[in-house]
Scaffold this active site. Structure first.
Site, PDB file in Angstrom:
ATOM      1  N   PHE A   1     -11.698  22.757   9.195  1.00 17.04           N
ATOM      2  CA  PHE A   1     -12.020  22.176   7.899  1.00 17.04           C
ATOM      3  C   PHE A   1     -13.356  21.453   7.975  1.00 17.04           C
ATOM      4  O   PHE A   1     -13.660  20.788   8.957  1.00 17.04           O
ATOM      5  CB  PHE A   1     -10.927  21.171   7.512  1.00 17.04           C
ATOM      6  CG  PHE A   1     -11.182  20.488   6.205  1.00 17.04           C
ATOM      7  CD1 PHE A   1     -10.793  21.091   5.005  1.00 17.04           C
ATOM      8  CD2 PHE A   1     -11.817  19.264   6.150  1.00 17.04           C
ATOM      9  CE1 PHE A   1     -11.017  20.457   3.804  1.00 17.04           C
ATOM     10  CE2 PHE A   1     -12.056  18.630   4.957  1.00 17.04           C
ATOM     11  CZ  PHE A   1     -11.653  19.217   3.765  1.00 17.04           C
TER      12      PHE A   1
ATOM     13  N   THR B   1     -17.428  22.866   3.128  1.00 16.26           N
ATOM     14  CA  THR B   1     -16.765  24.021   2.508  1.00 16.26           C
ATOM     15  C   THR B   1     -15.439  23.641   1.888  1.00 16.26           C
ATOM     16  O   THR B   1     -14.945  24.321   0.987  1.00 16.26           O
ATOM     17  CB  THR B   1     -16.478  25.107   3.558  1.00 16.26           C
ATOM     18  OG1 THR B   1     -15.660  24.512   4.578  1.00 16.26           O
ATOM     19  CG2 THR B   1     -17.764  25.589   4.189  1.00 16.26           C
TER      20      THR B   1
ATOM     21  N   ASP C   1      -9.324  -6.442   3.150  1.00 17.04           N
ATOM     22  CA  ASP C   1      -8.067  -6.994   2.661  1.00 17.04           C
ATOM     23  C   ASP C   1      -8.039  -8.507   2.814  1.00 17.04           C
ATOM     24  O   ASP C   1      -7.184  -9.178   2.236  1.00 17.04           O
ATOM     25  CB  ASP C   1      -6.880  -6.420   3.449  1.00 17.04           C
ATOM     26  CG  ASP C   1      -6.488  -5.041   2.957  1.00 17.04           C
ATOM     27  OD1 ASP C   1      -6.759  -4.765   1.774  1.00 17.04           O
ATOM     28  OD2 ASP C   1      -5.933  -4.273   3.751  1.00 17.04           O
TER      29      ASP C   1
ATOM     30  N   ASP D   1      -4.540  -4.825   6.504  1.00 16.17           N
ATOM     31  CA  ASP D   1      -5.098  -4.822   7.845  1.00 16.17           C
ATOM     32  C   ASP D   1      -6.620  -4.824   7.865  1.00 16.17           C
ATOM     33  O   ASP D   1      -7.229  -5.363   8.760  1.00 16.17           O
ATOM     34  CB  ASP D   1      -4.550  -3.653   8.665  1.00 16.17           C
ATOM     35  CG  ASP D   1      -4.700  -2.326   7.926  1.00 16.17           C
ATOM     36  OD1 ASP D   1      -5.345  -2.321   6.847  1.00 16.17           O
ATOM     37  OD2 ASP D   1      -4.175  -1.324   8.418  1.00 16.17           O
TER      38      ASP D   1
ATOM     39  N   ASP E   1      -4.188  25.317  12.814  1.00 21.53           N
ATOM     40  CA  ASP E   1      -4.529  24.046  12.159  1.00 21.53           C
ATOM     41  C   ASP E   1      -3.614  22.957  12.711  1.00 21.53           C
ATOM     42  O   ASP E   1      -2.402  22.991  12.528  1.00 21.53           O
ATOM     43  CB  ASP E   1      -4.331  24.208  10.646  1.00 21.53           C
ATOM     44  CG  ASP E   1      -4.735  22.964   9.879  1.00 21.53           C
ATOM     45  OD1 ASP E   1      -5.006  21.926  10.535  1.00 21.53           O
ATOM     46  OD2 ASP E   1      -4.767  23.030   8.635  1.00 21.53           O
TER      47      ASP E   1
ATOM     48  N   LYS F   1      -7.405  28.521   3.423  1.00 27.20           N
ATOM     49  CA  LYS F   1      -6.742  27.663   2.434  1.00 27.20           C
ATOM     50  C   LYS F   1      -7.673  26.486   2.186  1.00 27.20           C
ATOM     51  O   LYS F   1      -8.444  26.084   3.063  1.00 27.20           O
ATOM     52  CB  LYS F   1      -5.371  27.200   2.925  1.00 27.20           C
ATOM     53  CG  LYS F   1      -5.393  26.245   4.136  1.00 27.20           C
ATOM     54  CD  LYS F   1      -3.975  25.756   4.410  1.00 27.20           C
ATOM     55  CE  LYS F   1      -3.953  24.593   5.403  1.00 27.20           C
ATOM     56  NZ  LYS F   1      -4.364  24.915   6.776  1.00 27.20           N
TER      57      LYS F   1
ATOM     58  N   ASP G   1       0.857  -1.182   0.000  1.00 26.13           N
ATOM     59  CA  ASP G   1       0.000   0.000   0.000  1.00 26.13           C
ATOM     60  C   ASP G   1       0.890   1.227   0.000  1.00 26.13           C
ATOM     61  O   ASP G   1       1.958   1.231   0.599  1.00 26.13           O
ATOM     62  CB  ASP G   1      -0.875   0.002   1.254  1.00 26.13           C
ATOM     63  CG  ASP G   1      -2.031  -0.957   1.090  1.00 26.13           C
ATOM     64  OD1 ASP G   1      -2.518  -1.100  -0.045  1.00 26.13           O
ATOM     65  OD2 ASP G   1      -2.430  -1.567   2.087  1.00 26.13           O
TER      66      ASP G   1
END
Lengths: 200, 564, 676
Positions: free
Chosen positions: C368, C372, C514, C510, C336, C387, C299
């Site tokens: 966040f 939006t 899978d 995991d 953030d 941002k 992965d």
């Protein structure tokens, strides 16, 4: 398994006809057409009498007036006793490298050569002339083997040594196809030349 | 080395080198049923045979079926040969009025010719009728090598991811497409050199010396041709190719030598074409080729130097000429003997018993290894067996479970390869031990000292390797040897061949693992070196003690001028 | 290796002398039989005929003793390898015993029962400070668990209901909160039980390759038995028989005792190496298969990359300056706490821009939201600094009446093309530029993939990213192939495709989705943090839950096979020297001139034979450390590896015994034992 009987037996018989019968018979036919002399075994005639086969050695040893071939270890099939150049039972001596028979045979042959050949010394004798061949039918000897026999042959034939030397030289065969194997002398051929010299 | 020796060797080796590719490619065409130039003369014949016996090129067999067909057909041959030999006195083509063979000799001869061993406990020129020679024994010299070759071909098909094919088809095609055409050419060349090809009776010659000499003849040239092309080695006469009737010149000697090697060597390249691994084929050829060169050197240099005991007598020349023919020269003799031991032909152009110890070692090496090209097909199978064992032993060292041709080598393959590997020393050593332990066995010994041990050992080795040559001193016409060697030739022939057939099939069924840089590559000089080393070490470990008691002891005793 | 372990292993090696145990190892069994025969010959030197001189008994006795020691050394190698596992199993077992569980009956009622009575489906409650009594799935609650008993990792891990972190293991300790757990295994089948079984080697079966090698070794042994048995009549033919003790000595020297003695130890040690690497292999076969792996499926996130995108550049637009952009970007990320946000601040800091949080304490933090798709702060003066995803920002700017900078789209595309993720930065209604977020490939990964490629192993990266991004990362990391926008079915399809080509595939995973792929792969490494379905499906479990370990597992598998091959080669190569010692000695009375083969100039026949035999015995303990540790393994291609190992173990195997036997012979001679 049972289903395979047919192919097993069938392939055996069909290939037998092809390879066991047709092949040798056709080859025999063709060979005799194309090369009859060789196919018949290269017979050698003198005055219409078959005296031998060109490639098969003969026992000349009893006759001191002929050139001798290499020792032969062949035996008689019926008696099991020594019978040199028995083409009916080709065989080597099979003496191993530490065989006492090997050494005593060689010593005997050396002694016999020394006894029968005037002026010969051991140091002149090539090993091939005192060691027996693989088939017991080796038709050839080396040039040296022929040259050392000249005094004996001269003594018994009353031919001059120089004539005999010339004879040996004329009958020396080069290597096969001019390339392979060694220079040698076919004993039967040499003796035939000798015979002709004596009987012409 | 004389010029003649150099020329002889160069010509023989060059022919081998030049023909390997075309023969391999031609074989690949024949056995994938592609058109070849011989379709016209033989195609109709083969189709006829297939129709009559009810098989076709498409009727593929499993390994078991193939094996049964192989062994079953061989059984038919043994019975047929045994029967015909017993009653040769009442059959045609018997100008010398030879009597029928006794049961033991008939069994030994039938078994030995059917297994492609061609061990001869008899002397051909005074035992066999012409019919027995060409109608029984020469015939077997066609079909038995063809049968062995067929098995090899089946395994190569399996290794190349194809189905095994049909035994009867392969048998027929080896005969018609390989052996017969070559045999026709070789027969004619040999007749040209002076080998008789006639049905006329033996000559009675009156020699110049005033004696008589009975000179055998017969259809000898056609016999010689197939004897060598099929790596058979049974002699028309007792002295075999030493006899000037069978091998009259240095050139015929070269022709016979070349005849032995063409197909076994070509078979290696055939494998390369079939599997698309030509480089691997060259690698294996290089390994077998180096072993061949070692054998050749061993068979030559000691002989040229000569027997020190004889040398001490002070003769004009050195060089061991006991049991050798003058016309071939040392070079011709040594390459013939090397070829006959390498390709397991077993014909001889000289007396092996009389070779010096180190040269004998060369002969033993050829038979112990049994894969210095070997008999066509069968020898290759032995090579594959060593490849598999080597890959398994050494391949682990690259950190992957070993694989060959992209197939994983696992328990089953290792088991089968081990069996094939084990049988050979088992037959040789146990056979020799029994013979040497029993009065009946000891009775056959001719030479004293280590050479005597060598004679018995050589007999069993030759039988196990299906070689057929002998240390001729051994009295092989004794019931003990007729029976014991008869059994050994049979086991030696079939057990390992069956194991390899099953091994081929087992690999065929496996998935192919793609090759990566993590795979051990088998087509490199490195692998050639490893394979060479592994073959030498494994065989040395197995046969060193007996070689120490045989040829090595003989060598040291000879150096000490010890006589027996 | 503690002293106690050695003592115990010695004791075990004597117990293992039982012929019923020994016969499982044919090579060493032959040595034991040889020992018994020489024992009889020590009691009566003429037991099998012959009239031996008085000294023969002493010689036979010495041979007997060396043979016994040889067998014991072999058993010791196995015992010591097993011992390490046993010690580990012992400590695990201690964890397991005496656990009690609160089993849910109904409502609020719980029954206190021994853990060993719990069955699949039972519900239990575990409170902070208690041991989790059985393997299970968390139904309710969230808590931190100390799994050090199993993983050796002391940092606690979070386990909670739902998602991929719901599986708990019996024998671990809950540190906080309360969990409701559904038991998923019956007694005796728990992870702990399996682990105990595995490390103890109780359920150890011969792996396919080990089995094949055993067959070959048995075959070689059989050949050497034939060789040695047939020597006697041949020597007698030559004039003098060889004594039985010497024949047995030769046999034991020839049969591959070295590899025979160490074979199972190598296998056990290989498993053990995996375990010490904190990976539980459910079978030796899986470890062996790891060595054969052709394709590695990894992965991207968490395995190849460090898992989070980080800011790597500031890209101003419409003639703006980088300094200006940087300042706004840092402002937008000031509060953030996501890795992305932190990385913006860090990057700016690296470029000498540091802003003080305190100064903006009165600003409003905007988190966040999926709605939006932007975050940032609103300053106390109402200035919005944001941002976010470029298209969301474009829409926002237009709504606010701003204009889209004309080169924004071009810059955006450039970043996307390079595999990065652009974030637009704005103040008010002006877009100042872009933050270039980049997937960071873990340091060293590129080199490791290169190593793998050299070993012939192909790496395939799986990622949910779009093909463009995926291609960039793939190139940067140096993987051979990648699957973008991968769904679990894609992984499965890839495994099947590779396997159809005959390749062996390894993967780690995991999640529950899978599980099928883990089961399909030849080597499936499940993460211990994963679901029990995943752990069930894989044939290895990584206790540290580090997916990159797959690479190490492959190395261990290769190392196991190499060790086996190296010691086999060494063992067989040894025979050359032994022959040169024994054959001349054995045949000295038969053919005295064979002394020429005594190239080591060993003092007497007896000293030669005993030296070879002693060397043969001593080489076993000498190689035990190698068998346990494994042959040194460096990734390289097969040819280089073969050359190297062949040189060390093949050539070494030929030379070492020549030296060893000579030295032992000198010692024997010095001690006056040569004429025994």
């Amino acid at each position: 398994m049972v289903r395979m009987f047919r192919p097993m037996i069938g392939v055996t018989l069909l290939l037998w006809v092809l390879l066991g019968l047709l092949f040798p018979l056709v080859m025999t036919g063709v060979s005799n057409l194309v090369m009859p002399y060789q196919a018949q075994g290269s017979p050698v005639y003198v005055n219409g009498v078959l005296v031998g086969a060109a490639h098969v050695g003969q026992n000349f040893q009893p006759s001191p007036d002929y050139f001798w071939g290499r020792p032969s270890a062949t035996l008689s099939v019926s008696t099991g006793k020594a019978k040199p150049y028995n083409a009916f039972a080709s065989a080597p001596s099979n003496n191993g490298p530490t065989s006492s028979a090997l050494i005593s045979d060689i010593k005997q042959r050396i002694a016999y050569l020394l006894k029968t050949t005037p002026g010969l010394t051991t140091g002149q004798i090539p090993v091939s002339l005192v060691e027996s061949s693989g088939s017991g039918l080796d038709p050839d000897i080396s040039v040296q083997s022929a040259l050392i026999q000249i005094p004996r042959v001269a003594k018994y034939t009353h031919l001059s040594e120089s004539f005999l030397t010339g004879l040996v030289k004329n009958n020396t065969l080069g290597p096969s196809m001019g390339l392979f194997g060694r220079t040698r002398i076919n004993v039967l051929e040499l003796n035939l030349a000798l015979y002709k010299a004596l009987h012409s | 080395m004389s010029l003649s020796t150099v020329l002889t060797w160069i010509v023989v080796l060059a022919v081998f080198l030049i023909t390997i590719k075309p023969i391999g490619q031609y074989m690949a065409k024949v056995f994938t049923y592609q058109p070849t130039f011989l379709d016209r003369p033989f195609g109709w014949l083969e189709n006829g045979i297939f129709r009559v016996i009810g098989v076709s090129r498409e009727s593929d067999m499993t390994a078991k079926q193939y094996g049964i067909a192989f062994v079953g057909t061989n059984l038919v041959w043994v019975l047929l040969a045994y029967f015909l030999l017993r009653i040769q006195n009442i059959l045609p083509f018997n100008p010398q009025h030879m009597s029928g063979l006794n049961p033991l000799l008939a069994f030994n001869t039938a078994a030995s010719f059917t297994t492609n061993t061609n061990w001869q406990a008899y002397s051909g020129e005074n035992t066999m009728s012409y019919f027995s020679q060409f109608g029984v024994l020469s015939y077997l010299q066609f079909v038995t090598p063809a049968a062995g070759g067929a098995v090899g071909i089946a395994v190569v098909r399996a290794l190349s991811g194809r189905k095994l094919g049909n035994f009867f088809v392969d048998l027929t095609l080896v005969c018609t497409r390989l052996l017969l055409p070559l045999a026709i050419v070789v027969t004619l060349i040999l007749v040209g050199q002076g080998v008789p090809e006639t049905l006329g009776a033996y000559f009675q010659a009156h020699t110049l010396g005033g004696q008589t000499q009975l000179i055998p003849r017969g259809p000898i040239a056609s016999w010689e041709a197939i004897e060598h092309l099929g790596q058979n080695g049974g002699g028309f006469t007792n002295a075999n190719s030493a006899n000037p009737l069978e091998n009259p010149s240095a050139f015929s000697n070269i022709i016979e030598t070349i005849s032995m090697g063409l197909l076994p060597i070509g078979f290696f390249y055939f494998f390369g074409v079939m599997t698309g691994r030509r480089k691997l084929a060259w690698t294996l050829t290089a390994v077998a080729g180096s072993l061949f060169m070692i054998m050749l050197a061993l068979a030559y240099f000691p002989e040229v130097a000569g027997n020190p005991i004889v040398n001490s007598l002070g003769l004009a020349t050195h060089g061991n000429m006991v049991g050798k023919e003058l016309r071939f020269g040392m070079g011709g003799t040594s390459i013939f003997e090397t070829a006959t031991m390498a390709f397991t032909t077993g014909s001889v152009a000289s007396a092996h018993d009389s070779f010096l110890p180190l040269s004998s070692l060369s002969f033993f090496i050829g038979m112990f290894l049994n894969m210095v090209f070997g008999g066509k097909g069968v020898g290759f199978l032995n090579m594959i067996m060593f490849v598999i064992i080597t890959i398994f032993l050494m391949g682990l060292m690259v950190g992957r479970t070993p694989e060959f041709l992209g197939k994983k080598i696992e328990t089953k393959e290792v088991t089968l390869a081990s069996i094939a590997f084990l049988i050979h020393p088992l037959l040789i050593l146990v056979g020799t031990a029994i013979a040497i332990h029993s009065p009946a066995g000891l009775k056959g010994v001719y030479n004293g000292g280590p050479q005597g041990l060598g004679e018995i050992l050589y007999g069993f080795t030759s039988a196990a390797a299906n070689n057929g040559s002998a240390f001729g001193g051994l009295g092989a016409a004794l019931p003990f040897y007729e029976i014991a060697l008869g059994i050994v030739v049979i086991i030696g022939r079939y057990a390992s061949v069956m194991a390899m057939l099953l091994l081929g099939q087992s690999l065929l069924k496996k998935k192919t693992v793609p090759e990566t840089s993590g795979t051990m590559h088998t087509d490199t000089p490195l692998f050639a070196g490893i394979l060479f080393g592994a073959i030498i070490i494994l065989n040395a470990l197995t046969f060193f003690p007996i070689m120490a008691l045989g040829p090595l002891a003989e060598q040291y005793l000879m150096l000490a001028h010890h006589l027996f | 290796m503690s002293r106690e372990m050695v003592t115990h292993a010695l004791f075990e090696s004597v117990l293992k002398l039982d012929p019923r145990v020994m016969i499982k190892n044919p090579v060493m069994f032959v040595v034991e039989i040889g020992f018994l025969i020489t024992l009889i010959l020590t009691v009566d030197p003429n037991a099998f005929g012959g009239h031996y001189p008085a000294g023969q008994r002493a010689y036979n006795l010495i041979v007997t003793i060396i043979l016994l020691i040889t067998v014991i050394f072999g058993n010791f190698a196995e015992a010591i390898a097993e011992g390490r596992g046993k010690a580990q199993a012992e400590s695990l077992r201690r964890t397991k015993s005496d656990l009690m569980a609160f089993k849910w009956v109904n409502g609020d009622e719980y029954e206190n029962v021994p853990a060993s009575t719990l069955r699949k489906g039972d519900r239990i409650r575990v409170r902070a400070g208690e041991m989790i009594p059985a393997d299970g799935e968390v139904l309710e609650g969230l808590g931190s668990v100390d799994e050090s008993a199993i993983t050796g990792e002391s940092a606690p891990v979070i386990r909670g209901s739902g998602g991929d972190f719901n599986s708990v293991t019996g024998g671990t300790k809950l540190l906080s909160d309360t969990l409701m757990i559904r038991v998923t295994v019956d007694p005796g089948e728990s992870f702990l039980d399996q682990m105990i079984g595995l490390v103890e080697g109780a359920s150890r079966q011969k792996t396919p390759n080990e089995l094949a090698l055993s067959v070959l070794l048995a075959g070689l042994t059989l050949i050497f038995i034939i060789v040695v048995v047939t020597i006697e009549p041949m020597a007698r033919y030559a004039g003098r028989s060889v004594d039985v003790a010497t024949l047995i000595a030769l046999l034991v020297c020839l049969i591959p005792t070295t590899i025979g003695a160490l074979l199972s130890a190598i296998g056990i040690a290989g498993m053990d190496r995996v375990i010490r690497f904190n990976v539980i292999a459910k079978s030796g076969k899986a470890v062996e298969a790891a060595g054969d792996v052709n394709t590695l499926i990894l992965d991207k996130t968490g395995t190849i990359t460090i898992g989070n995108r980080l800011a790597s550049a500031f890209v101003p637009v419409s003639g703006g300056t980088e300094a200006e952009l940087m300042e706004i970007a840092v402002l937008s990320s000031l509060f953030d706490e996501t890795p992305e946000g932190r990385s913006v601040v860090t990057l700016a800091h690296e470029r000498n821009l540091t802003m003080d949080r305190e100064r903006y304490a009165d600003a409003e933090n905007v988190e966040f939201s999926a709605d939006t798709r932007m975050s940032g702060i609103t300053l106390s003066d109402g200035t919005r600094i944001r941002k976010g995803a470029v298209d969301a920002m474009k829409k926002y700017v237009l709504e606010q009446g701003g204009v889209i900078p004309e080169d924004l789209d071009a810059r955006t595309e450039e970043i996307a093309k390079e595999g990065g993720t652009p974030l637009a930065v704005l103040r008010g209604n002006v877009i100042y530029g872009l933050i270039y977020l980049k997937d960071i490939v873990k340091p060293g990964m590129r080199e490791r993939f290169m190593e793998l490629r050299r070993m012939g192993i192909k790496t395939v990266m799986c990622t949910g990213d779009n093909p463009l991004t995926a291609a960039t990362i793939a190139k940067e990391a140096g993987v051979d192939e990648f699957i973008a926008e991968a769904k679990p079915e894609d992984k499965m399809r890839l495994i099947r495709r590779e396997q159809e080509q005959g390749k062996l595939v390894a993967m780690s995973g995991d999640g529950t989705n899978d599980a099928p792929a883990l089961a399909q792969a030849d080597v499936g490494l499940a993460m211990n943090t994963g679901t029990s379905a995943a752990k069930e499906a894989g044939n290895m479990v990584d206790l540290d839950s580090d997916p990159t370990k797959l690479i190490e597992v492959v190395s261990i598998g290769k190392q196991l096979l190499i060790t086996r091959g190296a010691i086999t080669t060494f063992s067989i190569a040894n025979d050359v020297a032994k022959y040169f010692a024994i054959i001349p000695a054995m045949f000295v009375y038969v053919v005295p001139s064979l002394q020429a083969l005594n190239i080591m100039h060993l003092t007497t026949p007896h000293s030669a034979i005993l030296s070879a035999l002693i060397f043969n015995a001593l080489i076993i303990p000498f190689l035990i450390p190698l068998a346990m540790r494994g042959v040194k393994y460096k990734p390289m291609n097969a040819t280089q590896m073969l050359m190297r190992n062949l040189f060390v173990y093949g050539l070494g195997g030929v030379i070492v015994p020549f030296l060893g036997i000579k030295v032992i012979d000198l010692i024997i001679t010095a001690l006056g034992g040569a004429n025994i």
